[in-house]
Scaffold this motif. Structure first.
Motif, PDB file in Angstrom:
ATOM      1  N   ALA A  38      12.645  48.832  29.777  1.00  0.00           N
ATOM      2  CA  ALA A  38      12.412  49.621  28.570  1.00  0.00           C
ATOM      3  C   ALA A  38      12.727  51.090  28.809  1.00  0.00           C
ATOM      4  O   ALA A  38      13.373  51.744  27.980  1.00  0.00           O
ATOM      5  CB  ALA A  38      10.958  49.454  28.109  1.00  0.00           C
ATOM      6  N   VAL A  39      12.280  51.635  29.932  1.00  0.00           N
ATOM      7  CA  VAL A  39      12.548  53.037  30.247  1.00  0.00           C
ATOM      8  C   VAL A  39      14.045  53.280  30.366  1.00  0.00           C
ATOM      9  O   VAL A  39      14.582  54.236  29.781  1.00  0.00           O
ATOM     10  CB  VAL A  39      11.828  53.438  31.551  1.00  0.00           C
ATOM     11  CG1 VAL A  39      12.307  54.805  32.041  1.00  0.00           C
ATOM     12  CG2 VAL A  39      10.316  53.460  31.342  1.00  0.00           C
ATOM     13  N   GLU A  40      14.746  52.416  31.087  1.00  0.00           N
ATOM     14  CA  GLU A  40      16.187  52.591  31.253  1.00  0.00           C
ATOM     15  C   GLU A  40      16.920  52.464  29.918  1.00  0.00           C
ATOM     16  O   GLU A  40      17.870  53.202  29.640  1.00  0.00           O
ATOM     17  CB  GLU A  40      16.726  51.557  32.246  1.00  0.00           C
ATOM     18  CG  GLU A  40      18.203  51.739  32.568  1.00  0.00           C
ATOM     19  CD  GLU A  40      18.717  50.754  33.598  1.00  0.00           C
ATOM     20  OE1 GLU A  40      19.952  50.636  33.737  1.00  0.00           O
ATOM     21  OE2 GLU A  40      17.885  50.094  34.265  1.00  0.00           O
ATOM     22  N   THR A  41      16.469  51.531  29.078  1.00  0.00           N
ATOM     23  CA  THR A  41      17.098  51.326  27.774  1.00  0.00           C
ATOM     24  C   THR A  41      16.946  52.548  26.884  1.00  0.00           C
ATOM     25  O   THR A  41      17.906  53.007  26.257  1.00  0.00           O
ATOM     26  CB  THR A  41      16.487  50.096  27.081  1.00  0.00           C
ATOM     27  OG1 THR A  41      16.734  48.932  27.871  1.00  0.00           O
ATOM     28  CG2 THR A  41      17.074  49.892  25.699  1.00  0.00           C
ATOM     29  N   LEU A  42      15.745  53.103  26.830  1.00  0.00           N
ATOM     30  CA  LEU A  42      15.509  54.274  25.983  1.00  0.00           C
ATOM     31  C   LEU A  42      16.280  55.485  26.488  1.00  0.00           C
ATOM     32  O   LEU A  42      16.807  56.274  25.688  1.00  0.00           O
ATOM     33  CB  LEU A  42      14.019  54.583  25.903  1.00  0.00           C
ATOM     34  CG  LEU A  42      13.268  53.929  24.733  1.00  0.00           C
ATOM     35  CD1 LEU A  42      13.307  52.407  24.830  1.00  0.00           C
ATOM     36  CD2 LEU A  42      11.824  54.405  24.674  1.00  0.00           C
ATOM     37  N   GLN A  43      16.338  55.653  27.781  1.00  0.00           N
ATOM     38  CA  GLN A  43      17.100  56.780  28.332  1.00  0.00           C
ATOM     39  C   GLN A  43      18.582  56.639  28.021  1.00  0.00           C
ATOM     40  O   GLN A  43      19.249  57.615  27.656  1.00  0.00           O
ATOM     41  CB  GLN A  43      16.863  56.878  29.835  1.00  0.00           C
ATOM     42  CG  GLN A  43      15.457  57.332  30.207  1.00  0.00           C
ATOM     43  CD  GLN A  43      15.183  57.272  31.705  1.00  0.00           C
ATOM     44  OE1 GLN A  43      15.815  56.496  32.427  1.00  0.00           O
ATOM     45  NE2 GLN A  43      14.233  58.057  32.178  1.00  0.00           N
TER      46      GLN A  43
ATOM     47  N   LYS B 260      -1.117  49.567  39.156  1.00  0.00           N
ATOM     48  CA  LYS B 260      -0.571  50.457  40.191  1.00  0.00           C
ATOM     49  C   LYS B 260       0.836  50.015  40.599  1.00  0.00           C
ATOM     50  O   LYS B 260       1.725  50.846  40.810  1.00  0.00           O
ATOM     51  CB  LYS B 260      -1.494  50.492  41.403  1.00  0.00           C
ATOM     52  CG  LYS B 260      -2.804  51.233  41.163  1.00  0.00           C
ATOM     53  CD  LYS B 260      -3.662  51.248  42.427  1.00  0.00           C
ATOM     54  CE  LYS B 260      -4.945  52.049  42.225  1.00  0.00           C
ATOM     55  NZ  LYS B 260      -5.794  52.062  43.435  1.00  0.00           N
ATOM     56  N   GLU B 261       1.051  48.719  40.693  1.00  0.00           N
ATOM     57  CA  GLU B 261       2.365  48.206  41.085  1.00  0.00           C
ATOM     58  C   GLU B 261       3.402  48.492  39.993  1.00  0.00           C
ATOM     59  O   GLU B 261       4.542  48.872  40.283  1.00  0.00           O
ATOM     60  CB  GLU B 261       2.279  46.700  41.337  1.00  0.00           C
ATOM     61  CG  GLU B 261       3.554  46.109  41.898  1.00  0.00           C
ATOM     62  CD  GLU B 261       3.391  44.641  42.282  1.00  0.00           C
ATOM     63  OE1 GLU B 261       4.398  43.911  42.244  1.00  0.00           O
ATOM     64  OE2 GLU B 261       2.257  44.236  42.621  1.00  0.00           O
ATOM     65  N   ILE B 262       3.009  48.308  38.734  1.00  0.00           N
ATOM     66  CA  ILE B 262       3.923  48.586  37.626  1.00  0.00           C
ATOM     67  C   ILE B 262       4.265  50.072  37.582  1.00  0.00           C
ATOM     68  O   ILE B 262       5.430  50.459  37.398  1.00  0.00           O
ATOM     69  CB  ILE B 262       3.293  48.140  36.291  1.00  0.00           C
ATOM     70  CG1 ILE B 262       3.091  46.623  36.284  1.00  0.00           C
ATOM     71  CG2 ILE B 262       4.160  48.570  35.118  1.00  0.00           C
ATOM     72  CD1 ILE B 262       2.195  46.129  35.167  1.00  0.00           C
ATOM     73  N   ALA B 263       3.253  50.916  37.750  1.00  0.00           N
ATOM     74  CA  ALA B 263       3.474  52.360  37.726  1.00  0.00           C
ATOM     75  C   ALA B 263       4.408  52.797  38.842  1.00  0.00           C
ATOM     76  O   ALA B 263       5.264  53.672  38.656  1.00  0.00           O
ATOM     77  CB  ALA B 263       2.136  53.094  37.822  1.00  0.00           C
ATOM     78  N   ALA B 264       4.265  52.177  40.010  1.00  0.00           N
ATOM     79  CA  ALA B 264       5.121  52.544  41.147  1.00  0.00           C
ATOM     80  C   ALA B 264       6.584  52.238  40.852  1.00  0.00           C
ATOM     81  O   ALA B 264       7.483  52.935  41.334  1.00  0.00           O
ATOM     82  CB  ALA B 264       4.670  51.803  42.400  1.00  0.00           C
ATOM     83  N   ARG B 265       6.842  51.204  40.042  1.00  0.00           N
ATOM     84  CA  ARG B 265       8.217  50.800  39.727  1.00  0.00           C
ATOM     85  C   ARG B 265       8.962  51.894  38.954  1.00  0.00           C
ATOM     86  O   ARG B 265      10.183  52.044  39.097  1.00  0.00           O
ATOM     87  CB  ARG B 265       8.183  49.504  38.913  1.00  0.00           C
ATOM     88  CG  ARG B 265       9.537  48.984  38.460  1.00  0.00           C
ATOM     89  CD  ARG B 265      10.342  48.373  39.584  1.00  0.00           C
ATOM     90  NE  ARG B 265      11.603  47.827  39.101  1.00  0.00           N
ATOM     91  CZ  ARG B 265      11.785  46.557  38.734  1.00  0.00           C
ATOM     92  NH1 ARG B 265      10.777  45.683  38.824  1.00  0.00           N
ATOM     93  NH2 ARG B 265      12.951  46.149  38.307  1.00  0.00           N
ATOM     94  N   ILE B 266       8.253  52.664  38.135  1.00  0.00           N
ATOM     95  CA  ILE B 266       8.922  53.686  37.325  1.00  0.00           C
ATOM     96  C   ILE B 266       8.489  55.098  37.700  1.00  0.00           C
ATOM     97  O   ILE B 266       8.723  56.049  36.956  1.00  0.00           O
ATOM     98  CB  ILE B 266       8.673  53.450  35.817  1.00  0.00           C
ATOM     99  CG1 ILE B 266       7.174  53.413  35.501  1.00  0.00           C
ATOM    100  CG2 ILE B 266       9.362  52.181  35.347  1.00  0.00           C
ATOM    101  CD1 ILE B 266       6.871  53.413  34.013  1.00  0.00           C
ATOM    102  N   ASP B 267       7.864  55.228  38.853  1.00  0.00           N
ATOM    103  CA  ASP B 267       7.409  56.546  39.299  1.00  0.00           C
ATOM    104  C   ASP B 267       8.592  57.504  39.381  1.00  0.00           C
ATOM    105  O   ASP B 267       9.628  57.195  39.959  1.00  0.00           O
ATOM    106  CB  ASP B 267       6.738  56.418  40.669  1.00  0.00           C
ATOM    107  CG  ASP B 267       6.128  57.739  41.133  1.00  0.00           C
ATOM    108  OD1 ASP B 267       5.582  58.454  40.284  1.00  0.00           O
ATOM    109  OD2 ASP B 267       6.223  58.034  42.336  1.00  0.00           O
TER     110      ASP B 267
END
Length: 369
Positions: free
Chosen positions: A147-152, A241-248
């Motif tokens: 989602a982050v990559e798509t929006l960017q 925490k694991e999900i957050a680390a993926r897009i840190d």
């Protein structure tokens, strides 16, 4: 003077050339990212039987659907208000035997009976992706990163990802902070509104610390861990925490663990994405279950209309080459193959500037006007 017959209904609007071009770019760039990660595109129909749309996922109602009677079957049909539900139907029926995990993406228009106060549109563009058949932290991490990559790629800047735990109260009520079954919904409601007094009134005093557990992710997740009586949320905290680390480093991260508005059919994990300069939520997603096969899925939906408006307003016109009468057709074709847009004169009096051209074909080359 505009004739009454030419007016569009409230909440509906045309996309003129600049906005239409921005829409095409956003769709192209967003779908390209999803495709590059192995998500296959599906294109569901604009309308389906109302019952199918309303019963495929938990929490999807019909009150905002535009409904009508199908003249062929005489059954009630509805225009889709959420493509996620249709992708769930496809996964549970026509692709029920496809290997899992199943990765699907989509893009299309959705319609609702009315708009919202903060967003009066009744027709919107919805893009998104669904990962079906896996209820894991790895699946959730993949979807959030996608989602982050798509929006960017679509042009959104300064992203903030806000995490939530939609089943927080249910999980704590079973173990860490016990609640009678008849009080769970009331506690959920008061936490949604962050009403401390109301929370006390319904017997949810033990849940009061959750009202103040939101904020920047690093601090909020530690606050949540401190509230977690008996370790009931230990696996969810570890998962977050694991999900957050993926897009840190790719976006600002926040946490509002008790937020449920808009996450009615999500299960253990949900997230919203915001962008600088964009009012409201730009994308939303999380984990859920598809009825029929009772199958887990994780996905996100991206509503880019406001982003498209901003890109159209700020964007510069693409270069266009004016082709004068008697121009070299082979040279013009070569320019188009190179990516130029061309606009041919129909008469000798055509004005290239008035036609929005930025260049003119001279000597087989595009020369600035």
């Amino acid at each position: 003077m505009t004739e009454t017959n030419d007016l569009l209904p409230e909440g509906l609007a045309d996309r003129l050339p600049a906005a239409a071009a921005a829409t095409t770019r956003v769709m192209r760039d967003a779908l390209r990212v999803m495709d590059s990660h192995g998500y296959d595109r599906v294109i569901p129909p604009l309308a389906e039987f109302e019952q199918s749309l309303a019963t495929r996922m938990e929490g999807v109602g019909t009150e905002r659907m535009i409904r009508f009677t199908d003249p062929a079957s005489l059954r009630t049909m509805a225009l889709r208000s959420d493509i996620t539900v249709q992708v769930g139907r496809i996964a549970a029926t026509r692709m029920a035997d496809a290997p899992r995990p199943l990765r699907l993406c989509y893009s299309g228009e959705v319609a609702t009976l009315d708009g919202r106060q903060l967003d009066p549109r009744r027709q919107k563009l919805q893009l998104g992706a669904e990962l079906v058949g896996s209820d894991t932290v790895a699946a959730a991490s993949e979807i959030v990163a996608l989602a982050v990559e798509t929006l960017q790629a679509a042009g959104a800047e300064g992203l903030t990802v806000d995490f939530t735990l939609p089943d927080l109260v249910d999980t704590l009520a079973q173990d860490g902070l016990p609640l009678p079954a008849d009080r769970i919904e009331a506690v959920r409601r008061e936490l949604d509104t962050k009403d401390a007094g109301g929370l006390r009134d319904v017997g949810g005093e033990a849940y009061l610390p959750l009202i103040h557990a939101g904020g920047p992710f690093a601090d909020a997740i530690e606050t949540l861990a401190g509230i977690d009586a008996g370790g009931a949320l230990a696996t969810r905290i570890a998962g977050l925490k694991e999900i957050a680390a993926r897009i840190d480093g790719q976006a600002r991260l926040t946490l509002d663990p008790s937020e449920r508005h808009g996450f009615e059919y999500q299960s253990w994990f949900g997230f919203s994405i915001y962008a600088d300069g964009m009012p409201g939520t730009l994308a939303r997603g999380g984990t859920y279950r598809i009825r029929g096969l009772d199958e887990p899925a994780t996905g996100f939906s991206f509503y880019p209309d406001r982003l498209i408006d901003a890109l159209a307003e700020a964007g510069e016109a693409e270069p266009v080459v004016f082709l004068p009468p008697g121009h070299d057709g082979e040279a013009a074709a070569r320019l188009r193959e190179e990516g130029w847009r061309t606009r041919a004169a129909l008469t000798g009096s055509d004005d290239p500037a008035a036609l929005g051209c930025t260049h003119v074909l001279e000597g087989g080359e595009a020369k600035p006007l």
